[in-house]
Design a protein around this motif. Structure first.
Motif, PDB file in Angstrom:
ATOM      1  N   SER A   1       0.167  61.149  56.590  1.00 58.27           N
ATOM      2  CA  SER A   1      -0.431  60.916  57.690  1.00 58.27           C
ATOM      3  C   SER A   1      -1.676  59.844  57.834  1.00 58.27           C
ATOM      4  CB  SER A   1      -1.346  62.007  58.689  1.00 58.27           C
ATOM      5  OG  SER A   1      -2.216  62.595  57.491  1.00 58.27           O
ATOM      6  N   GLN A   2      -1.817  59.383  56.536  1.00 52.48           N
ATOM      7  CA  GLN A   2      -3.119  58.455  56.602  1.00 52.48           C
ATOM      8  C   GLN A   2      -2.531  57.057  55.934  1.00 52.48           C
ATOM      9  OE1 GLN A   2      -6.426  58.703  57.546  1.00 52.48           O
ATOM     10  NE2 GLN A   2      -5.387  60.671  58.376  1.00 52.48           N
ATOM     11  N   ALA A   3      -1.372  56.854  55.752  1.00 52.38           N
ATOM     12  CA  ALA A   3      -0.661  55.505  55.422  1.00 52.38           C
ATOM     13  C   ALA A   3       0.472  55.146  56.037  1.00 52.38           C
ATOM     14  CB  ALA A   3      -0.733  55.466  53.983  1.00 52.38           C
ATOM     15  N   SER A   4       0.613  54.051  56.297  1.00 50.60           N
ATOM     16  CA  SER A   4       2.038  53.303  56.989  1.00 50.60           C
ATOM     17  C   SER A   4       2.356  52.261  56.301  1.00 50.60           C
ATOM     18  CB  SER A   4       1.757  53.270  58.482  1.00 50.60           C
ATOM     19  OG  SER A   4       1.048  52.510  58.917  1.00 50.60           O
TER      20      SER A   4
ATOM     21  N   LEU B   1       9.104  59.695  52.371  1.00 52.78           N
ATOM     22  CA  LEU B   1       8.926  58.368  52.296  1.00 52.78           C
ATOM     23  C   LEU B   1       9.416  57.608  53.429  1.00 52.78           C
ATOM     24  CD1 LEU B   1       9.868  57.471  48.402  1.00 52.78           C
ATOM     25  CD2 LEU B   1       7.677  58.430  49.318  1.00 52.78           C
ATOM     26  N   GLN B   2      10.483  58.047  53.891  1.00 53.19           N
ATOM     27  CA  GLN B   2      11.232  57.043  54.892  1.00 53.19           C
ATOM     28  C   GLN B   2      10.257  57.336  56.222  1.00 53.19           C
ATOM     29  OE1 GLN B   2      15.170  59.124  54.798  1.00 53.19           O
ATOM     30  NE2 GLN B   2      16.049  56.974  54.453  1.00 53.19           N
ATOM     31  N   ASP B   3       9.581  58.425  56.263  1.00 53.53           N
ATOM     32  CA  ASP B   3       8.854  58.533  57.512  1.00 53.53           C
ATOM     33  C   ASP B   3       7.547  57.546  57.746  1.00 53.53           C
ATOM     34  OD1 ASP B   3      10.708  60.367  58.425  1.00 53.53           O
ATOM     35  OD2 ASP B   3       9.584  62.089  58.232  1.00 53.53           O
ATOM     36  N   MET B   4       7.048  57.100  56.558  1.00 52.16           N
ATOM     37  CA  MET B   4       5.885  56.617  56.121  1.00 52.16           C
ATOM     38  C   MET B   4       6.388  54.708  56.583  1.00 52.16           C
ATOM     39  SD  MET B   4       4.482  57.396  52.748  1.00 52.16           S
ATOM     40  CE  MET B   4       3.340  56.308  52.551  1.00 52.16           C
ATOM     41  N   ILE B   5       7.556  54.385  56.864  1.00 55.05           N
ATOM     42  CA  ILE B   5       7.847  52.949  56.798  1.00 55.05           C
ATOM     43  C   ILE B   5       8.623  52.739  58.229  1.00 55.05           C
ATOM     44  CG2 ILE B   5       9.305  51.224  55.643  1.00 55.05           C
ATOM     45  CD1 ILE B   5       9.218  53.012  53.121  1.00 55.05           C
ATOM     46  N   LYS B   6       8.300  51.691  58.725  1.00 49.24           N
ATOM     47  CA  LYS B   6       9.063  51.299  59.770  1.00 49.24           C
ATOM     48  C   LYS B   6       9.569  49.995  59.541  1.00 49.24           C
ATOM     49  CE  LYS B   6       8.192  49.563  64.665  1.00 49.24           C
ATOM     50  NZ  LYS B   6       7.128  49.206  65.679  1.00 49.24           N
ATOM     51  N   PHE B   7      10.874  49.988  59.306  1.00 41.31           N
ATOM     52  CA  PHE B   7      11.850  48.718  58.933  1.00 41.31           C
ATOM     53  C   PHE B   7      12.456  48.005  60.250  1.00 41.31           C
ATOM     54  CE2 PHE B   7      12.863  51.583  55.414  1.00 41.31           C
ATOM     55  CZ  PHE B   7      12.633  50.527  54.303  1.00 41.31           C
ATOM     56  N   GLU B   8      11.967  46.910  60.119  1.00 44.31           N
ATOM     57  CA  GLU B   8      12.431  45.759  61.331  1.00 44.31           C
ATOM     58  C   GLU B   8      12.862  44.400  60.715  1.00 44.31           C
ATOM     59  OE1 GLU B   8      10.128  46.438  65.481  1.00 44.31           O
ATOM     60  OE2 GLU B   8       8.693  46.022  63.910  1.00 44.31           O
ATOM     61  N   PRO B   9      13.839  43.841  61.492  1.00 43.07           N
ATOM     62  CA  PRO B   9      14.075  42.305  61.169  1.00 43.07           C
ATOM     63  C   PRO B   9      13.095  41.714  61.616  1.00 43.07           C
ATOM     64  CG  PRO B   9      15.532  43.131  62.988  1.00 43.07           C
ATOM     65  CD  PRO B   9      14.725  44.516  62.454  1.00 43.07           C
ATOM     66  N   LEU B  10      12.724  40.418  60.880  1.00 41.39           N
ATOM     67  CA  LEU B  10      11.637  39.399  61.156  1.00 41.39           C
ATOM     68  C   LEU B  10      12.025  38.072  60.932  1.00 41.39           C
ATOM     69  CD1 LEU B  10       9.002  39.055  63.003  1.00 41.39           C
ATOM     70  CD2 LEU B  10       7.692  39.511  60.680  1.00 41.39           C
ATOM     71  N   ASN B  11      11.697  37.255  61.289  1.00 41.60           N
ATOM     72  CA  ASN B  11      11.501  35.784  60.810  1.00 41.60           C
ATOM     73  C   ASN B  11      10.147  35.197  60.568  1.00 41.60           C
ATOM     74  OD1 ASN B  11      11.923  32.875  60.278  1.00 41.60           O
ATOM     75  ND2 ASN B  11      13.408  32.729  61.774  1.00 41.60           N
ATOM     76  N   LEU B  12       9.776  34.955  59.638  1.00 45.07           N
ATOM     77  CA  LEU B  12       8.451  34.755  59.494  1.00 45.07           C
ATOM     78  C   LEU B  12       8.210  33.236  60.345  1.00 45.07           C
ATOM     79  CD1 LEU B  12       7.674  35.328  55.547  1.00 45.07           C
ATOM     80  CD2 LEU B  12       6.909  36.756  57.673  1.00 45.07           C
ATOM     81  N   LEU B  13       9.176  32.685  60.521  1.00 48.86           N
ATOM     82  CA  LEU B  13       8.807  31.533  61.440  1.00 48.86           C
ATOM     83  C   LEU B  13       8.842  31.911  62.865  1.00 48.86           C
ATOM     84  CD1 LEU B  13       9.279  29.829  58.559  1.00 48.86           C
ATOM     85  CD2 LEU B  13      10.599  28.094  59.966  1.00 48.86           C
ATOM     86  N   ALA B  14       8.902  33.210  63.149  1.00 47.14           N
ATOM     87  CA  ALA B  14       8.876  33.397  64.600  1.00 47.14           C
ATOM     88  C   ALA B  14       7.322  32.865  65.217  1.00 47.14           C
ATOM     89  CB  ALA B  14       9.402  34.458  64.925  1.00 47.14           C
ATOM     90  N   PRO B  15       7.426  32.566  66.328  1.00 46.30           N
ATOM     91  CA  PRO B  15       6.110  32.164  67.027  1.00 46.30           C
ATOM     92  C   PRO B  15       5.153  33.061  67.085  1.00 46.30           C
ATOM     93  CG  PRO B  15       8.095  31.351  68.656  1.00 46.30           C
ATOM     94  CD  PRO B  15       8.642  32.250  67.406  1.00 46.30           C
ATOM     95  N   LYS B  16       5.598  34.425  67.363  1.00 45.75           N
ATOM     96  CA  LYS B  16       4.471  35.574  67.259  1.00 45.75           C
ATOM     97  C   LYS B  16       5.400  36.967  66.437  1.00 45.75           C
ATOM     98  CE  LYS B  16       2.757  37.149  70.829  1.00 45.75           C
ATOM     99  NZ  LYS B  16       2.445  37.556  72.302  1.00 45.75           N
ATOM    100  N   TRP B  17       4.573  37.489  65.586  1.00 44.70           N
ATOM    101  CA  TRP B  17       4.837  38.435  64.930  1.00 44.70           C
ATOM    102  C   TRP B  17       4.381  39.700  65.676  1.00 44.70           C
ATOM    103  CZ3 TRP B  17       2.038  36.141  59.981  1.00 44.70           C
ATOM    104  CH2 TRP B  17       2.798  35.054  59.478  1.00 44.70           C
ATOM    105  N   PRO B  18       5.048  40.948  65.903  1.00 39.46           N
ATOM    106  CA  PRO B  18       5.196  42.101  66.662  1.00 39.46           C
ATOM    107  C   PRO B  18       4.068  42.829  65.805  1.00 39.46           C
ATOM    108  CG  PRO B  18       7.414  42.083  65.762  1.00 39.46           C
ATOM    109  CD  PRO B  18       6.703  40.687  65.399  1.00 39.46           C
ATOM    110  N   ALA B  19       3.155  42.721  65.321  1.00 41.25           N
ATOM    111  CA  ALA B  19       2.171  43.419  64.532  1.00 41.25           C
ATOM    112  C   ALA B  19       1.215  43.766  65.403  1.00 41.25           C
ATOM    113  CB  ALA B  19       1.610  42.781  63.350  1.00 41.25           C
TER     114      ALA B  19
END
Length: 279
Positions: free
Chosen positions: A140-143, A196-214
């Protein structure tokens, strides 16, 4: 006889002219920042030939034309995936996980980690195990936000299924604690536990994208063995974008062959391929 049938079934490699190689690598660089050097021409030829055959076109030039005419088409995803290298392992560069363990023990509040080149999942799951062993109430304290440009790799990471050979670098106590062993038809495989799986949100992302959805700032960013595929200009731009996304005293983890010291003034070296933001 088997060899003869196989040979007939194997498509011939389409020729790739020098200008087509340059065109393909330019398109890839524009879309992803990845640089494909002359030494990878043979690999690129096989890759382009395979994609052209699967698309049903007869020349690499026609294939590249199709990409350019369909900038938002699904073939771009397969094109990029085909050039992505997924070399990873559990607890690769072990000293980084020791550094992370000591670092998070002194942090307050929720711990947020970004693994920006998560590949097939070995790295973010290694981070998750480290947090579980170091942070009270880690569930609950880490993601962890785990991203990668390769959509196929992300899909494999989400499943969390590995061969016993792949998990050899996981210490036995952690293997027993965080993995389920397959039986019968699944013998020889292990699956990451939901803990472990519940701690992680997997998403495709291009580091060159104009915006990062963080939607949050991070205590640490893992960007290891990724920058080596970019030119220096692209490396600098990405590093300068990383800096404001880190919390005060947050850490940036780099690969063993990467040196950011002379690329940006936003970070300074703090340990073995570990950087901290200059405030």
């Amino acid at each position: 006889m088997t060899t003869s049938v196989f040979a007939q079934m194997t498509p011939a490699v389409l020729p790739v002219a020098p200008e087509e190689f340059e065109r393909a690598t330019r398109l890839l660089h524009q879309r992803t920042g990845i640089v494909v050097g002359e030494h990878k021409r043979e690999m690129a030829t096989r890759t382009l030939s395979l994609r052209a055959r699967k698309l049903g076109v007869n020349t690499v030039s026609d294939y590249l034309g199709f990409l350019q005419q369909n900038p938002d088409g699904p073939e771009w995803e397969d094109f990029v995936n085909a050039f992505t290298i997924n070399h990873t392992a559990f607890f690769r560069e072990q000293h980084h996980f020791e550094t992370l363990r000591n670092f998070v023990k002194g942090r307050r509040g929720p711990i947020n980690i970004w693994c920006c080149a998560s590949s097939t999942g070995e790295e973010p799951y290694s981070i998750a195990m480290t947090l579980q062993e170091s942070v009270p109430n880690a569930s609950s304290q880490a993601s962890i936000w785990a991203t990668d440009i390769d959509t196929q790799a992300i899909a494999r990471a989400q499943k969390g299924v590995y061969t016993l050979e792949r998990v050899k670098t996981v210490p036995e106590p952690l293997l027993r604690k965080y993995f389920l062993r397959g039986k019968d038809a699944k013998s020889g495989l292990v699956r990451v536990k939901p803990l472990l799986q519940d701690m992680i949100k997997f998403e495709p992302l291009n580091l060159l994208a104009p915006k990062w959805p963080a939607d949050k700032k991070f205590d640490a960013i893992f960007c290891r063995n990724t920058m080596i595929y970019f030119d220096k200009e692209t490396q600098t731009k990405i590093l300068d974008r990383f800096a404001p996304m880190l919390k005060p005293d947050g850490l940036l983890f780099a690969g063993h062959s990467e040196n950011f010291t002379y690329l940006t003034k936003a970070f300074k070296l703090q340990g073995q391929t570990v950087y901290v933001v200059v405030r």
